[in-house]
Design an enzyme around this catalytic site. Structure first.
Site, PDB file in Angstrom:
ATOM      1  N   GLY A  18       0.839  -1.192   0.000  1.00  0.00           N
ATOM      2  CA  GLY A  18       0.000   0.000   0.000  1.00  0.00           C
ATOM      3  C   GLY A  18       0.876   1.244   0.000  1.00  0.00           C
ATOM      4  O   GLY A  18       2.080   1.171   0.309  1.00  0.00           O
ATOM      5  N   GLN A  61       3.098   9.987   1.323  1.00  0.00           N
ATOM      6  CA  GLN A  61       4.387   9.306   1.557  1.00  0.00           C
ATOM      7  C   GLN A  61       5.414   9.629   0.462  1.00  0.00           C
ATOM      8  O   GLN A  61       6.600   9.408   0.649  1.00  0.00           O
ATOM      9  CB  GLN A  61       4.191   7.785   1.654  1.00  0.00           C
ATOM     10  CG  GLN A  61       3.436   7.354   2.908  1.00  0.00           C
ATOM     11  CD  GLN A  61       3.217   5.853   2.944  1.00  0.00           C
ATOM     12  OE1 GLN A  61       2.251   5.345   2.390  1.00  0.00           O
ATOM     13  NE2 GLN A  61       4.122   5.130   3.578  1.00  0.00           N
ATOM     14  N   CYS A  97       5.364  -0.327   7.659  1.00  0.00           N
ATOM     15  CA  CYS A  97       5.131   0.916   6.916  1.00  0.00           C
ATOM     16  C   CYS A  97       6.414   1.267   6.174  1.00  0.00           C
ATOM     17  O   CYS A  97       7.497   1.255   6.769  1.00  0.00           O
ATOM     18  CB  CYS A  97       4.746   2.039   7.880  1.00  0.00           C
ATOM     19  SG  CYS A  97       4.388   3.597   7.050  1.00  0.00           S
ATOM     20  N   LEU A  98       6.260   1.602   4.880  1.00  0.00           N
ATOM     21  CA  LEU A  98       7.445   1.958   4.091  1.00  0.00           C
ATOM     22  C   LEU A  98       8.078   3.252   4.622  1.00  0.00           C
ATOM     23  O   LEU A  98       9.248   3.507   4.379  1.00  0.00           O
ATOM     24  CB  LEU A  98       7.054   2.111   2.617  1.00  0.00           C
ATOM     25  CG  LEU A  98       6.483   0.830   1.983  1.00  0.00           C
ATOM     26  CD1 LEU A  98       5.963   1.105   0.580  1.00  0.00           C
ATOM     27  CD2 LEU A  98       7.515  -0.286   1.959  1.00  0.00           C
ATOM     28  N   HIS A 152      -4.876   1.714   7.687  1.00  0.00           N
ATOM     29  CA  HIS A 152      -3.502   2.196   7.832  1.00  0.00           C
ATOM     30  C   HIS A 152      -3.235   3.325   6.817  1.00  0.00           C
ATOM     31  O   HIS A 152      -2.694   4.378   7.171  1.00  0.00           O
ATOM     32  CB  HIS A 152      -2.541   1.010   7.599  1.00  0.00           C
ATOM     33  CG  HIS A 152      -1.095   1.359   7.550  1.00  0.00           C
ATOM     34  ND1 HIS A 152      -0.184   0.920   8.492  1.00  0.00           N
ATOM     35  CD2 HIS A 152      -0.368   2.086   6.668  1.00  0.00           C
ATOM     36  CE1 HIS A 152       1.016   1.364   8.183  1.00  0.00           C
ATOM     37  NE2 HIS A 152       0.937   2.073   7.076  1.00  0.00           N
ATOM     38  N   GLU A 153      -3.633   3.092   5.550  1.00  0.00           N
ATOM     39  CA  GLU A 153      -3.370   4.100   4.507  1.00  0.00           C
ATOM     40  C   GLU A 153      -4.236   5.350   4.725  1.00  0.00           C
ATOM     41  O   GLU A 153      -3.775   6.469   4.492  1.00  0.00           O
ATOM     42  CB  GLU A 153      -3.633   3.526   3.107  1.00  0.00           C
ATOM     43  CG  GLU A 153      -2.778   2.310   2.740  1.00  0.00           C
ATOM     44  CD  GLU A 153      -1.291   2.524   2.903  1.00  0.00           C
ATOM     45  OE1 GLU A 153      -0.826   3.675   2.821  1.00  0.00           O
ATOM     46  OE2 GLU A 153      -0.578   1.537   3.157  1.00  0.00           O
ATOM     47  N   HIS A 172      -2.696   7.687   7.084  1.00  0.00           N
ATOM     48  CA  HIS A 172      -1.659   8.544   6.479  1.00  0.00           C
ATOM     49  C   HIS A 172      -2.262   9.855   5.967  1.00  0.00           C
ATOM     50  O   HIS A 172      -1.633  10.906   6.043  1.00  0.00           O
ATOM     51  CB  HIS A 172      -1.002   7.831   5.291  1.00  0.00           C
ATOM     52  CG  HIS A 172       0.122   6.895   5.654  1.00  0.00           C
ATOM     53  ND1 HIS A 172       1.260   7.319   6.305  1.00  0.00           N
ATOM     54  CD2 HIS A 172       0.297   5.567   5.422  1.00  0.00           C
ATOM     55  CE1 HIS A 172       2.089   6.287   6.463  1.00  0.00           C
ATOM     56  NE2 HIS A 172       1.523   5.202   5.948  1.00  0.00           N
TER      57      HIS A 172
END
Ligand code: K1U
Ligand code: ZN
Length: 172
Positions: free
Chosen positions: A46, A51, A94-95, A136-137, A140
């Protein structure tokens, strides 16, 4: 399509609240293509636009990526319109928080509304990894990282570690 660098915590740009998309046009479709390319290059499932430094309410996902398949999805202006009282704990990564994984408890099932790449309104019912990843996304988009769901002690320790690692990288 361009692979764009992914911001990592504690970069202040990750705390921005993303702005709704007014019109789903070619610029947004190009952004989605770049986001998918950047997500695949980083081996993620994702990615939110913020990000890669674009504070717009756009996110992409591909849960089949873990099985080596390609099933890309894009969500524009997503909203959770219903969430179950029942919760589920899942391990998250998470990236933007490299190499850190921890359990987060969230509603087990959700219903979300969003616009697709053609600007059409869609509704999605989700559970399991899809529900977890979508929440989660969407966090962000409001400047929230999965770390914000952990204890203050854990968060502080992880952010210290990430800051140290960033400083070491800069001086290398
Ligand atoms: O940076 C991100 O927001 C992407 C993130 C999505 C995510 C993964 C797992 C749970 C919630 C949200 C990642 O892709 S992290 C890397 C990854 O591929 C992964 C990590 C743990 C489990 C499954 C996949
Ligand atoms: Zn993330």
């Amino acid at each position: 399509m361009t692979i764009r660098p992914i911001l990592t915590a504690p970069d202040p740009r990750l705390k921005a609240v993303s702005q709704p998309v007014g019109k789903v046009d070619d610029e947004i479709r190009r952004l989605i293509a770049d986001m998918l390319e950047s997500m695949y290059a980083a081996d993620g499932i994702g990615l939110a636009a913020v990000q890669i430094g674009v504070a717009k309410r756009v996110l992409v996902m591909d849960l089949a990526q873990a099985d080596g398949k390609n099933e890309p999805r894009a969500f524009i202006n997503p909203k959770i319109v219903w969430a179950s009282d029942e919760t589920a704990k899942m391990e998250e990564g998470c990236l933007s928080v490299p190499q850190i994984y921890d359990e987060v408890e969230r509603p087990a099932r959700i219903r979300a509304e969003y616009l697709d790449e053609q600007g059409h309104k869609q509704t999605l019912e989700a559970d399991g990894l899809l529900a977890c990843c979508l929440q989660h996304e969407m966090d962000h988009l409001d400047g929230v990282l999965f770390l914000d769901h952990l204890s203050r002690l854990k968060r502080t320790m992880i952010l210290r570690k990430l800051t140290k690692a960033k400083k070491l990288k800069e001086t290398a």
